[in-house]
Scaffold this active site. Structure first.
Site, PDB file in Angstrom:
ATOM      1  N   GLY A   1       0.853  -1.183   0.000  1.00  0.00           N
ATOM      2  CA  GLY A   1       0.000   0.000   0.000  1.00  0.00           C
ATOM      3  C   GLY A   1       0.888   1.231   0.000  1.00  0.00           C
ATOM      4  O   GLY A   1       0.798   2.081   0.878  1.00  0.00           O
TER       5      GLY A   1
ATOM      6  N   GLU B   1       0.463  -1.332  -4.880  1.00  0.00           N
ATOM      7  CA  GLU B   1      -0.602  -0.343  -4.740  1.00  0.00           C
ATOM      8  C   GLU B   1      -1.804  -0.832  -5.532  1.00  0.00           C
ATOM      9  O   GLU B   1      -1.676  -1.287  -6.656  1.00  0.00           O
ATOM     10  CB  GLU B   1      -0.080   1.012  -5.246  1.00  0.00           C
ATOM     11  CG  GLU B   1      -1.044   2.136  -5.245  1.00  0.00           C
ATOM     12  CD  GLU B   1      -1.868   2.317  -3.977  1.00  0.00           C
ATOM     13  OE1 GLU B   1      -1.289   2.489  -2.892  1.00  0.00           O
ATOM     14  OE2 GLU B   1      -3.115   2.271  -4.082  1.00  0.00           O
TER      15      GLU B   1
ATOM     16  N   ASN C   1      -3.264  -6.358  -5.250  1.00  0.00           N
ATOM     17  CA  ASN C   1      -3.861  -6.405  -3.933  1.00  0.00           C
ATOM     18  C   ASN C   1      -2.842  -7.075  -3.029  1.00  0.00           C
ATOM     19  O   ASN C   1      -2.629  -8.279  -3.105  1.00  0.00           O
ATOM     20  CB  ASN C   1      -5.163  -7.191  -3.970  1.00  0.00           C
ATOM     21  CG  ASN C   1      -5.850  -7.184  -2.615  1.00  0.00           C
ATOM     22  OD1 ASN C   1      -5.226  -6.944  -1.585  1.00  0.00           O
ATOM     23  ND2 ASN C   1      -7.138  -7.445  -2.623  1.00  0.00           N
TER      24      ASN C   1
ATOM     25  N   ASP D   1      -4.731   2.036   5.535  1.00  0.00           N
ATOM     26  CA  ASP D   1      -6.130   2.456   5.702  1.00  0.00           C
ATOM     27  C   ASP D   1      -6.649   1.917   7.032  1.00  0.00           C
ATOM     28  O   ASP D   1      -6.529   0.724   7.311  1.00  0.00           O
ATOM     29  CB  ASP D   1      -6.982   1.939   4.544  1.00  0.00           C
ATOM     30  CG  ASP D   1      -6.616   2.615   3.227  1.00  0.00           C
ATOM     31  OD1 ASP D   1      -6.179   3.786   3.277  1.00  0.00           O
ATOM     32  OD2 ASP D   1      -6.747   1.981   2.164  1.00  0.00           O
TER      33      ASP D   1
HETATM   34  N1  SAM Z   1       1.888   4.111   2.565  1.00  0.00           N
HETATM   35  C1  SAM Z   1       1.484   5.324   1.877  1.00  0.00           C
HETATM   36  C2  SAM Z   1       1.856   6.548   2.674  1.00  0.00           C
HETATM   37  O1  SAM Z   1       2.286   6.395   3.834  1.00  0.00           O
HETATM   38  O2  SAM Z   1       1.743   7.653   2.129  1.00  0.00           O
HETATM   39  C3  SAM Z   1      -0.011   5.320   1.535  1.00  0.00           C
HETATM   40  C4  SAM Z   1      -0.958   5.354   2.692  1.00  0.00           C
HETATM   41  S1  SAM Z   1      -2.672   5.363   2.173  1.00  0.00           S
HETATM   42  C5  SAM Z   1      -3.534   5.846   3.586  1.00  0.00           C
HETATM   43  C6  SAM Z   1      -3.037   3.645   1.998  1.00  0.00           C
HETATM   44  C7  SAM Z   1      -2.736   3.137   0.606  1.00  0.00           C
HETATM   45  O3  SAM Z   1      -2.891   1.723   0.554  1.00  0.00           O
HETATM   46  C8  SAM Z   1      -3.657   3.705  -0.450  1.00  0.00           C
HETATM   47  O4  SAM Z   1      -2.877   4.246  -1.491  1.00  0.00           O
HETATM   48  C9  SAM Z   1      -4.471   2.496  -0.922  1.00  0.00           C
HETATM   49  O5  SAM Z   1      -4.848   2.576  -2.274  1.00  0.00           O
HETATM   50  C10 SAM Z   1      -3.508   1.363  -0.659  1.00  0.00           C
HETATM   51  N2  SAM Z   1      -4.138   0.048  -0.428  1.00  0.00           N
HETATM   52  C11 SAM Z   1      -5.191  -0.226   0.354  1.00  0.00           C
HETATM   53  N3  SAM Z   1      -5.459  -1.549   0.358  1.00  0.00           N
HETATM   54  C12 SAM Z   1      -4.538  -2.124  -0.455  1.00  0.00           C
HETATM   55  C13 SAM Z   1      -4.294  -3.466  -0.863  1.00  0.00           C
HETATM   56  N4  SAM Z   1      -5.051  -4.471  -0.436  1.00  0.00           N
HETATM   57  N5  SAM Z   1      -3.263  -3.704  -1.703  1.00  0.00           N
HETATM   58  C14 SAM Z   1      -2.496  -2.684  -2.152  1.00  0.00           C
HETATM   59  N6  SAM Z   1      -2.688  -1.406  -1.795  1.00  0.00           N
HETATM   60  C15 SAM Z   1      -3.689  -1.115  -0.963  1.00  0.00           C
END
Ligand code: SAM
Length: 233
Positions: free
Chosen positions: A52, A75, A108, A131
């Site tokens: 993510g 991502e 994912n 998240d």
């Molecule tokens: N780690 C980054 C940061 O600290 O800036 C992003 C934080 S953001 C709140 C959470 C990210 O996780 C989002 O970009 C979302 O699209 C991604 N995400 C959520 N569930 C995911 C999954 N199952 N697989 C990959 N990415 C995911």
């Protein structure tokens, strides 16, 4: 939704040469394309995974700190993946000798990790400001759960580290509880954590980390070491 995501059958089916072209060389042999690794990087594999990764701030920060380590951001959002790919391409053209070791994949991260990585392949896994899924009925969607931790333990080598950070106290407590409860992870004491050179970047390199900083939010950090299980695997 991840209905259209493609997964390799096994780690051996994954072609990393498009992600890290400078670390691999391709040669065409009649109608077969053989992809081999360049002499200097025999057996190089992805070692750091940012699950993510969002806009890629951590990858960009760690790239020059560990220039010989392959790192991958994961991502799920298409637009975010596109942004990070363009960001890396721009850096590569601006600094041709650098940023060759970082890449992004749309996937994912909660599914099929063992299709991408062999047992014990990773040395670091980052879960930075994931998240929060506040509602109780959504807690099962959190990226740290007992079941997922067993998958993370599979792809992480003994001695490898899981880094978690969040501004949401409840989520921190959730992650700590599940990691504490898992037999293959052991919390790294705070004084030891602070000696780790990646920690300043874990706190401040990502876009979400910067946002929390601007809002004077809290940052709850918890890092865990992958320990050996009884049959030491
Ligand atoms: N780690 C980054 C940061 O600290 O800036 C992003 C934080 S953001 C709140 C959470 C990210 O996780 C989002 O970009 C979302 O699209 C991604 N995400 C959520 N569930 C995911 C999954 N199952 N697989 C990959 N990415 C995911």
């Amino acid at each position: 939704s991840d209905h259209y995501l493609e997964y390799p059958l096994s780690p051996a089916h994954m072609d990393w040469s498009t992600h890290y072209p400078k670390f691999f060389t391709s040669k065409s042999d009649n109608n077969q394309t053989l992809v081999t690794q360049s002499q200097s990087s025999i057996q190089k594999k992805v070692e750091f995974a940012d699950l993510g990764c969002g806009y890629g701030g951590l990858l960009v920060a760690l790239s020059t700190l560990f220039p010989d380590t392959l790192m991958l951001g994961m991502e799920i959002r298409v637009k975010v993946e596109d942004y990070v790919r363009e960001r890396i391409n721009a850096l590569r053209s601006q600094y041709p000798e650098q940023y060759q070791n970082v890449s992004i994949i749309r996937m994912n991260a909660m599914k099929f990790l063992p299709n991408f990585f062999e047992k014990g392949q990773l040395s670091k896994m980052f879960f930075l400001f994931p998240d929060p899924h506040f509602k109780t009925r959504k807690h099962k969607a959190r990226i740290i759960t007992a079941q997922l931790l067993s998958e993370y333990a599979y792809v992480l080598r003994v001695g490898g580290i899981i880094y978690t950070i969040t501004d949401v106290k409840d989520l921190n407590e959730w992650m700590v509880k599940h990691l504490d409860d898992h037999p293959l992870f052991e919390r790294i004491p705070d004084d030891e954590v602070e000696k780790d050179p990646v920690i300043p970047h874990v706190r401040t390199a990502t876009e979400e980390g910067k946002k929390v900083e601007r809002n004077n939010g809290d940052k709850f950090l918890a890092c865990y070491k992958r320990i050996a299980d009884n049959d030491s695997s």
